[in-house]
Design an enzyme around this catalytic site. Sequence first.
Site, PDB file in Angstrom:
ATOM      1  N   CYS A  73      20.481  70.990  10.462  1.00  0.00           N
ATOM      2  CA  CYS A  73      20.300  72.305  11.081  1.00  0.00           C
ATOM      3  C   CYS A  73      19.823  73.306  10.041  1.00  0.00           C
ATOM      4  O   CYS A  73      20.114  73.172   8.861  1.00  0.00           O
ATOM      5  CB  CYS A  73      21.620  72.771  11.696  1.00  0.00           C
ATOM      6  N   CYS A  77      26.415  78.009  10.550  1.00  0.00           N
ATOM      7  CA  CYS A  77      27.545  78.632  11.254  1.00  0.00           C
ATOM      8  C   CYS A  77      28.869  78.118  10.666  1.00  0.00           C
ATOM      9  O   CYS A  77      29.053  76.908  10.497  1.00  0.00           O
ATOM     10  CB  CYS A  77      27.494  78.318  12.740  1.00  0.00           C
ATOM     11  N   CYS A  80      30.784  75.458  12.776  1.00  0.00           N
ATOM     12  CA  CYS A  80      29.990  74.358  13.350  1.00  0.00           C
ATOM     13  C   CYS A  80      30.853  73.115  13.554  1.00  0.00           C
ATOM     14  O   CYS A  80      31.536  72.676  12.632  1.00  0.00           O
ATOM     15  CB  CYS A  80      28.836  74.032  12.403  1.00  0.00           C
TER      16      CYS A  80
HETATM   17  S1  SF4 Z   1      26.719  75.571  15.271  1.00  0.00           S
HETATM   18 FE1  SF4 Z   1      26.018  74.052  13.757  1.00  0.00          FE
HETATM   19  S2  SF4 Z   1      24.336  72.995  14.787  1.00  0.00           S
HETATM   20 FE2  SF4 Z   1      24.691  74.902  15.921  1.00  0.00          FE
HETATM   21  S3  SF4 Z   1      23.283  76.402  15.019  1.00  0.00           S
HETATM   22 FE3  SF4 Z   1      25.224  76.585  13.934  1.00  0.00          FE
HETATM   23  S4  SF4 Z   1      25.057  75.250  12.120  1.00  0.00           S
HETATM   24 FE4  SF4 Z   1      23.460  74.685  13.581  1.00  0.00          FE
END
Ligand code: SF4
Length: 351
Positions: A73, A77, A80
């Site tokens: 990604c 986040c 995540c």
């Molecule tokens: S939650 Fe994880 S997979 Fe989704 S955008 Fe954020 S970092 Fe990327």
Amino acid sequence: MRSLPQALAMLFRVLQAQLSALWLCLAPFSCRLRGALLPGRSPPLLEEGAGEPDGAEVPTVPTSVNYHFTRQCNYRCGFCFHTAKTSFVLPLEEARRGLAMLKEAGMEKINFSGGEPFLQERGEFVGKLVQFCKQELKLPSVSIVSNGSMIRERWFKRYGEYLDILAVSCDSFDEEVNVLIGRGQGNKNHIENLQRLRKWCRDYAVAFKLNSVINRFNVDEDMNEQIEALNPVRWKVFQCLLIEGENTGEDALREAEKFIISDEDFERFLDRHREISCLVPESNQKMRDSYLILDEYMRFLNCRNGRKEPSKSILDVGVEHAIKFSGFDEKMFLNRGGKYVWSKADMKLEW
Ligand code: SF4
């Protein structure tokens, strides 16, 4: 008095019923015997390290499947729950083979997820899978969950007609909060991007959905106005969840503890947005066992014990066997409204 043929036919029916009953009693023993004598051809009833099978006698049908084909990604986040632990992605033909197997086993809806699905070959990989699922497999519903940052209009031009739903993640309408959460990339504004995607979905007749993860940084936000303006077909609101090995624990790539909110806080958020009719709440409990999740190797992930325990790949052992280790609770799936109007053709939307 019965004629001879009538008497024989009756005798045959009685014998047939007796034999069927006998076969039903013997079938489980026969399976075990076959497994012992031909271990390579008949899968064992239990497998090490893959959790317990559900014990259901009727095979679970993979009606709705979430295929996380990549873990990579471009966002970071903090909570995540499907992190970049590998960079593996199946070759396109293998992914197609697995999807055809799932269709054969009863799949009606596929959702492509990640990681970020548009990172692989700048969206071409997911585009080809979307086209294959709609055009070749004729699945009623094909959707993608994305952070939205890498989608371009040319993608809609090429593949939009094959996609039923695009779900975009947005946790806040305050850009500073998005940055705090980790949903941001340098100068790019997540919210402006969201408006653009909303427009393209309308222009190219793709149903627009929103996903939000409620956590310590956005739990007090009032999103009513912005959600009404965006007018999604569905707004999925998740309670931030801890998953051992993903966003908590020693081998995890994230420490999401500081994002966690209580059930009461989550309820308060829902209550503040109760006027929004498309809101679909997902508490922690609902999230754990009401999704069929396939990872990048096409292994079902069982989340029941608070971490993701993989089955063997459907490509190696078949869908019917692998799904026994998925931890999937079909009742919970139906209770959380997992089955809804998911074909854009049936949504009667004004594009
Ligand atoms: S939650 Fe994880 S997979 Fe989704 S955008 Fe954020 S970092 Fe990327």
